[in-house]
Design a protein around this motif. Sequence first.
Motif, PDB file in Angstrom:
ATOM      1  N   ASN A 117       0.830  -1.221   0.000  1.00  0.00           N
ATOM      2  CA  ASN A 117       0.000   0.000   0.000  1.00  0.00           C
ATOM      3  C   ASN A 117       0.859   1.263   0.000  1.00  0.00           C
ATOM      4  OD1 ASN A 117      -2.160  -1.754   0.224  1.00  0.00           O
ATOM      5  ND2 ASN A 117      -2.146  -1.640   2.465  1.00  0.00           N
ATOM      6  N   ASN A 118       1.913   1.237  -0.821  1.00  0.00           N
ATOM      7  CA  ASN A 118       2.835   2.383  -0.909  1.00  0.00           C
ATOM      8  C   ASN A 118       3.488   2.743   0.426  1.00  0.00           C
ATOM      9  OD1 ASN A 118       2.882   2.819  -3.622  1.00  0.00           O
ATOM     10  ND2 ASN A 118       1.118   4.192  -3.616  1.00  0.00           N
ATOM     11  N   GLU A 119       3.635   1.728   1.291  1.00  0.00           N
ATOM     12  CA  GLU A 119       4.359   1.922   2.547  1.00  0.00           C
ATOM     13  C   GLU A 119       5.492   0.922   2.651  1.00  0.00           C
ATOM     14  OE1 GLU A 119       1.118   3.600   5.749  1.00  0.00           O
ATOM     15  OE2 GLU A 119       1.206   1.426   5.435  1.00  0.00           O
ATOM     16  N   ILE A 120       6.641   1.413   3.122  1.00  0.00           N
ATOM     17  CA  ILE A 120       7.753   0.508   3.435  1.00  0.00           C
ATOM     18  C   ILE A 120       7.469  -0.120   4.794  1.00  0.00           C
ATOM     19  CG2 ILE A 120      10.185   0.450   4.139  1.00  0.00           C
ATOM     20  CD1 ILE A 120      10.808   2.531   2.070  1.00  0.00           C
ATOM     21  N   ASN A 121       7.530  -1.446   4.852  1.00  0.00           N
ATOM     22  CA  ASN A 121       7.390  -2.177   6.115  1.00  0.00           C
ATOM     23  C   ASN A 121       8.706  -2.873   6.415  1.00  0.00           C
ATOM     24  OD1 ASN A 121       4.169  -2.639   6.821  1.00  0.00           O
ATOM     25  ND2 ASN A 121       4.582  -2.181   4.670  1.00  0.00           N
ATOM     26  N   ILE A 122       9.242  -2.672   7.613  1.00  0.00           N
ATOM     27  CA  ILE A 122      10.472  -3.382   8.003  1.00  0.00           C
ATOM     28  C   ILE A 122      10.195  -4.172   9.273  1.00  0.00           C
ATOM     29  CG2 ILE A 122      12.918  -3.186   8.614  1.00  0.00           C
ATOM     30  CD1 ILE A 122      13.027  -0.535   7.102  1.00  0.00           C
ATOM     31  N   ASN A 123      10.431  -5.482   9.203  1.00  0.00           N
ATOM     32  CA  ASN A 123      10.236  -6.358  10.362  1.00  0.00           C
ATOM     33  C   ASN A 123      11.491  -7.163  10.641  1.00  0.00           C
ATOM     34  OD1 ASN A 123       7.348  -5.878  10.845  1.00  0.00           O
ATOM     35  ND2 ASN A 123       7.089  -6.797   8.816  1.00  0.00           N
ATOM     36  N   GLU A 136      13.421  -9.674  13.937  1.00  0.00           N
ATOM     37  CA  GLU A 136      13.010 -10.403  15.141  1.00  0.00           C
ATOM     38  C   GLU A 136      13.030  -9.463  16.345  1.00  0.00           C
ATOM     39  OE1 GLU A 136      15.734 -11.316  13.381  1.00  0.00           O
ATOM     40  OE2 GLU A 136      15.712 -13.469  12.955  1.00  0.00           O
ATOM     41  N   ASN A 137      12.122  -9.690  17.259  1.00  0.00           N
ATOM     42  CA  ASN A 137      12.093  -9.024  18.578  1.00  0.00           C
ATOM     43  C   ASN A 137      12.147  -7.502  18.508  1.00  0.00           C
ATOM     44  OD1 ASN A 137      12.605 -11.730  19.191  1.00  0.00           O
ATOM     45  ND2 ASN A 137      14.799 -11.369  19.301  1.00  0.00           N
ATOM     46  N   GLN A 138      11.585  -6.918  17.446  1.00  0.00           N
ATOM     47  CA  GLN A 138      11.604  -5.448  17.370  1.00  0.00           C
ATOM     48  C   GLN A 138      10.275  -4.936  16.856  1.00  0.00           C
ATOM     49  OE1 GLN A 138      14.503  -2.750  16.098  1.00  0.00           O
ATOM     50  NE2 GLN A 138      16.101  -4.285  15.951  1.00  0.00           N
ATOM     51  N   SER A 139       9.957  -3.708  17.220  1.00  0.00           N
ATOM     52  CA  SER A 139       8.728  -3.109  16.703  1.00  0.00           C
ATOM     53  C   SER A 139       8.864  -2.942  15.188  1.00  0.00           C
ATOM     54  CB  SER A 139       8.519  -1.737  17.345  1.00  0.00           C
ATOM     55  OG  SER A 139       9.606  -0.895  17.004  1.00  0.00           O
ATOM     56  N   SER A 140       7.743  -3.063  14.474  1.00  0.00           N
ATOM     57  CA  SER A 140       7.770  -2.861  13.018  1.00  0.00           C
ATOM     58  C   SER A 140       8.029  -1.392  12.707  1.00  0.00           C
ATOM     59  CB  SER A 140       6.425  -3.235  12.411  1.00  0.00           C
ATOM     60  OG  SER A 140       6.214  -4.615  12.568  1.00  0.00           O
ATOM     61  N   PHE A 141       8.649  -1.167  11.546  1.00  0.00           N
ATOM     62  CA  PHE A 141       8.848   0.198  11.063  1.00  0.00           C
ATOM     63  C   PHE A 141       7.982   0.358   9.820  1.00  0.00           C
ATOM     64  CE2 PHE A 141      10.895   3.126   8.069  1.00  0.00           C
ATOM     65  CZ  PHE A 141      11.072   4.255   8.867  1.00  0.00           C
ATOM     66  N   ILE A 142       7.150   1.393   9.785  1.00  0.00           N
ATOM     67  CA  ILE A 142       6.294   1.635   8.611  1.00  0.00           C
ATOM     68  C   ILE A 142       6.428   3.095   8.200  1.00  0.00           C
ATOM     69  CG2 ILE A 142       3.932   1.632   7.703  1.00  0.00           C
ATOM     70  CD1 ILE A 142       3.279  -0.605   9.681  1.00  0.00           C
ATOM     71  N   MET A 143       6.632   3.341   6.899  1.00  0.00           N
ATOM     72  CA  MET A 143       6.740   4.719   6.413  1.00  0.00           C
ATOM     73  C   MET A 143       6.203   4.809   4.993  1.00  0.00           C
ATOM     74  SD  MET A 143      10.109   7.152   6.440  1.00  0.00           S
ATOM     75  CE  MET A 143      10.085   8.837   5.820  1.00  0.00           C
ATOM     76  N   SER A 144       5.363   5.803   4.749  1.00  0.00           N
ATOM     77  CA  SER A 144       4.817   5.992   3.406  1.00  0.00           C
ATOM     78  C   SER A 144       5.926   6.439   2.459  1.00  0.00           C
ATOM     79  CB  SER A 144       3.722   7.053   3.440  1.00  0.00           C
ATOM     80  OG  SER A 144       3.467   7.487   2.108  1.00  0.00           O
ATOM     81  N   ILE A 145       5.941   5.901   1.242  1.00  0.00           N
ATOM     82  CA  ILE A 145       7.006   6.286   0.299  1.00  0.00           C
ATOM     83  C   ILE A 145       6.853   7.739  -0.149  1.00  0.00           C
ATOM     84  CG2 ILE A 145       7.481   3.946  -0.526  1.00  0.00           C
ATOM     85  CD1 ILE A 145       5.863   4.594  -3.053  1.00  0.00           C
ATOM     86  N   THR A 146       5.672   8.330   0.062  1.00  0.00           N
ATOM     87  CA  THR A 146       5.516   9.747  -0.311  1.00  0.00           C
ATOM     88  C   THR A 146       6.297  10.655   0.640  1.00  0.00           C
ATOM     89  OG1 THR A 146       3.511   9.916   1.020  1.00  0.00           O
ATOM     90  CG2 THR A 146       3.230   9.410  -1.319  1.00  0.00           C
ATOM     91  N   GLU A 147       6.619  10.148   1.831  1.00  0.00           N
ATOM     92  CA  GLU A 147       7.362  10.954   2.819  1.00  0.00           C
ATOM     93  C   GLU A 147       8.874  10.836   2.656  1.00  0.00           C
ATOM     94  OE1 GLU A 147       6.053   9.711   6.694  1.00  0.00           O
ATOM     95  OE2 GLU A 147       3.951   9.915   6.140  1.00  0.00           O
ATOM     96  N   LEU A 148       9.322   9.907   1.818  1.00  0.00           N
ATOM     97  CA  LEU A 148      10.775   9.717   1.652  1.00  0.00           C
ATOM     98  C   LEU A 148      11.398  10.916   0.943  1.00  0.00           C
ATOM     99  CD1 LEU A 148      10.876   6.010   0.372  1.00  0.00           C
ATOM    100  CD2 LEU A 148      11.504   6.808   2.656  1.00  0.00           C
TER     101      LEU A 148
END
Length: 448
Positions: free
Chosen positions: A252-258, A260-272
Amino acid sequence: MAERDYIVILGAGESGTGAAILAQKQGFDVFVSDFGPIDSVFKKQLTENGIPFEEKQHTESAILSAKEVIKSPGIPETVPIIKNIKAKGIPVISEIEFAGRYTDAKTICITGSNGKSTTTMLTYHILKNAGLNVGLAGNIGKSFALQVATEQFDWYVLEISSFMLDDMYQFKADIGVLLNITPDHLDRYDYKMEKYVDSKLRILQNQTPGDVFIYCADDSETLKGLERYTIQAKVYPFSIEKELNLGAYLKNNEININLENQSSFIMSITELALQGKHNIYNSMASGIVAKVLELRNESIRESMGNFKNIEHRLEHAGRISGIDFINDSKATNINSTWYALESMTTDVVLILGGVDKGNDYDMLKDLVRSKVKAIVCLGKDNKRIHDAFEDEVEVIVNTFSAAEAVQIAYHLAQKGDTVLLSPACASFDLFRNYEDRGNQFKAAIKEL
């Protein structure tokens, strides 16, 4: 050391001069030899440190008595002096290999055919903004060896070329990043793609289960190459084509980074800060590094949003009469130009040409056909460009200076178009280097 070991350094540029200063500091006898003229900046550094050097020649007797030779990445294996050194069994290493022996700092090593500089700079920007004590070196910034000699960093972000990797043996990347592998510099690898792939995959050497390897899961050459290797490190892939459990993916035009044992990182590519498909990959790679180091999501997001890209890489160089001018002089291979064209959303007048490293222009044909209305050649010999694209575009013009190329491109473009300097070739036929080419291009735009 009763008798001081003698080290010879070939090439007195940024890396060679830095290696010489570090070697001297570590108690070696040092001699620097450059087959070309030495830049006054480096000459001054060598002289101030009392390091003997020669230029415009290689004195074999002085070189072949070395215990070890540190060679500049720009010198091919095939030159006579290197063959003679190897015939004598003298080890030849890179500045990175040498400097790595004298630092306990952790290293993040970034390689790939394209996007290395941008990803290295972005990663450095994220780490520095998060408050880490970090240095920037390799193909970019000040020499790694010089920084090891004069600074005290905990981390280094290193941009590593395949030529550097070729002369690295004991060195280890704590975090290794491989962005992509596309045909480049094949003239240095006997025109064998597999040799070039193996060179890039040396980024894995000496890695242990405590280390990290980050790679692009969408890159076919990387995936094919990795089949031949057993990876010891923890692996995090990134992809914009498929969802991944671990690593980074686009949804959905968002970068998702996962991880182990860490909170997910989500950022819209429009904000890059960095736009374009290739930069989503670069941002994902940097983002995974940041998460591996457990930096705060807020800090990562802020850095990814305010980063300023490097000069000469898809740099906006002006707008005149509704025509945008883009300086991508750093695109010295076909794939960089492919990326640049792929990220264009308007009709393009493309400035191409220079010293061709065995380019296969077929790769560009579809993009040229769909996006390019005219090609302006900027180089001494443009025959291969004419042959490749005469059926794809109506206008191909030869020019022999940046000013002439800009003038003609401006007249061929219309309001709403983009004039793109993305040469796909080295610059040495008409310019000192790609920076000189980009600067002359920008100066010519100001004259319009």
